[in-house]
Motif scaffolding. Structure first.
Motif, PDB file in Angstrom:
ATOM      1  N   ASP A  95       0.855  -1.191   0.000  1.00  0.00           N
ATOM      2  CA  ASP A  95       0.000   0.000   0.000  1.00  0.00           C
ATOM      3  C   ASP A  95       0.887   1.236   0.000  1.00  0.00           C
ATOM      4  OD1 ASP A  95      -1.865   1.997   0.444  1.00  0.00           O
ATOM      5  OD2 ASP A  95      -2.559   1.202   2.368  1.00  0.00           O
ATOM      6  N   LYS A  96       1.378   1.620  -1.173  1.00  0.00           N
ATOM      7  CA  LYS A  96       2.351   2.702  -1.270  1.00  0.00           C
ATOM      8  C   LYS A  96       1.829   4.041  -0.766  1.00  0.00           C
ATOM      9  CE  LYS A  96       1.921   4.663  -5.868  1.00  0.00           C
ATOM     10  NZ  LYS A  96       2.155   6.015  -5.414  1.00  0.00           N
ATOM     11  N   ASP A  97       0.516   4.239  -0.812  1.00  0.00           N
ATOM     12  CA  ASP A  97      -0.064   5.508  -0.381  1.00  0.00           C
ATOM     13  C   ASP A  97      -0.570   5.475   1.059  1.00  0.00           C
ATOM     14  OD1 ASP A  97       0.456   6.766  -2.830  1.00  0.00           O
ATOM     15  OD2 ASP A  97      -1.385   5.969  -3.705  1.00  0.00           O
ATOM     16  N   SER A  98      -0.308   4.389   1.775  1.00  0.00           N
ATOM     17  CA  SER A  98      -0.704   4.249   3.190  1.00  0.00           C
ATOM     18  C   SER A  98      -2.190   4.498   3.408  1.00  0.00           C
ATOM     19  CB  SER A  98       0.136   5.184   4.072  1.00  0.00           C
ATOM     20  OG  SER A  98       1.505   4.853   3.987  1.00  0.00           O
ATOM     21  N   PRO A 139       1.250  -2.431   6.082  1.00  0.00           N
ATOM     22  CA  PRO A 139       1.640  -2.958   4.772  1.00  0.00           C
ATOM     23  C   PRO A 139       3.058  -2.560   4.379  1.00  0.00           C
ATOM     24  CG  PRO A 139       0.431  -0.933   4.478  1.00  0.00           C
ATOM     25  CD  PRO A 139       0.454  -1.209   5.962  1.00  0.00           C
ATOM     26  N   TRP A 140       3.528  -3.212   3.330  1.00  0.00           N
ATOM     27  CA  TRP A 140       4.776  -2.792   2.697  1.00  0.00           C
ATOM     28  C   TRP A 140       4.470  -1.621   1.779  1.00  0.00           C
ATOM     29  CZ3 TRP A 140       5.414  -8.504   1.061  1.00  0.00           C
ATOM     30  CH2 TRP A 140       5.968  -9.239   2.111  1.00  0.00           C
ATOM     31  N   ILE A 145      -2.293  -5.873  -3.571  1.00  0.00           N
ATOM     32  CA  ILE A 145      -1.736  -4.541  -3.818  1.00  0.00           C
ATOM     33  C   ILE A 145      -2.868  -3.536  -3.818  1.00  0.00           C
ATOM     34  CG2 ILE A 145      -0.360  -3.144  -5.404  1.00  0.00           C
ATOM     35  CD1 ILE A 145       0.805  -5.862  -6.437  1.00  0.00           C
ATOM     36  N   ARG A 146      -2.713  -2.494  -2.984  1.00  0.00           N
ATOM     37  CA  ARG A 146      -3.726  -1.446  -2.877  1.00  0.00           C
ATOM     38  C   ARG A 146      -3.635  -0.499  -4.063  1.00  0.00           C
ATOM     39  NH1 ARG A 146      -6.472  -0.633   2.079  1.00  0.00           N
ATOM     40  NH2 ARG A 146      -7.840   0.370   0.557  1.00  0.00           N
ATOM     41  N   THR A 147      -4.672   0.292  -4.243  1.00  0.00           N
ATOM     42  CA  THR A 147      -4.798   1.202  -5.367  1.00  0.00           C
ATOM     43  C   THR A 147      -3.595   2.146  -5.480  1.00  0.00           C
ATOM     44  OG1 THR A 147      -6.328   2.719  -6.456  1.00  0.00           O
ATOM     45  CG2 THR A 147      -6.063   2.994  -4.094  1.00  0.00           C
ATOM     46  N   GLY A 148      -3.265   2.496  -6.722  1.00  0.00           N
ATOM     47  CA  GLY A 148      -2.178   3.436  -6.965  1.00  0.00           C
ATOM     48  C   GLY A 148      -1.430   3.107  -8.228  1.00  0.00           C
ATOM     49  N   THR A 149      -0.528   4.012  -8.606  1.00  0.00           N
ATOM     50  CA  THR A 149       0.354   3.801  -9.745  1.00  0.00           C
ATOM     51  C   THR A 149       1.743   3.504  -9.199  1.00  0.00           C
ATOM     52  OG1 THR A 149      -0.942   5.285 -11.128  1.00  0.00           O
ATOM     53  CG2 THR A 149       1.311   4.829 -11.840  1.00  0.00           C
TER      54      THR A 149
END
Length: 129
Positions: free
Chosen positions: A27-30, A47-48, A66-70
């Motif tokens: 989840d890159k955008d937390s 998450p990572w 994988i959570r939403t995002g680019t």
């Protein structure tokens, strides 16, 4: 007695495959919790941040949601989804978008390539730009 013995042996053979399968989250955008590649990655609240961390950690039977995002990271091997391990028959390594969220992979400096040299890898619900 033979049926009980057979069942016990079958459980001993199958138990390592059942126990070893793990679920991880990226989840890159937390969105669900503060991401860190030092997190265990095993819950939405810890998450990572990167798919690369999943690439390094996933083993046969594991799934990374994988959570939403680019995602535009580079794993160092000319790919974004590039696990270091292979899955096995019936125990795929799976990369999947979480809860049908929109996940997009984009290449910044190099073309995107999916897993080179590994077998039994499943990618689902992830767009490539």
């Amino acid at each position: 007695m033979k049926k009980i013995l057979f069942t016990a042996i079958a459980l001993l053979v199958l138990l390592p495959a059942i126990v070893s399968a793990a679920t991880y989250y990226v989840d890159k955008d937390s969105i669900g919790g503060t991401c860190s590649d030092n997190n265990p990655g095993t819950s939405l609240s810890a998450p990572w941040c990167t798919i690369n961390r999943a690439n390094n950690m996933l083993r046969a039977g594991d799934t990374a949601y994988i959570r939403t995002g680019t995602y535009s990271e580079n794993s160092g091997r000319s790919a974004i989804i590039d696990p270091r391990s292979s899955g096995s028959a019936g125990n795929y390594i799976t990369y999947k978008n979480y809860n049908n969220e929109k996940v997009v992979l984009t290449g910044v400096y190099q073309p995107i390539a999916f897993y080179s040299g590994n077998d039994y890898i499943w990618v689902e619900g992830i767009e490539v730009d």
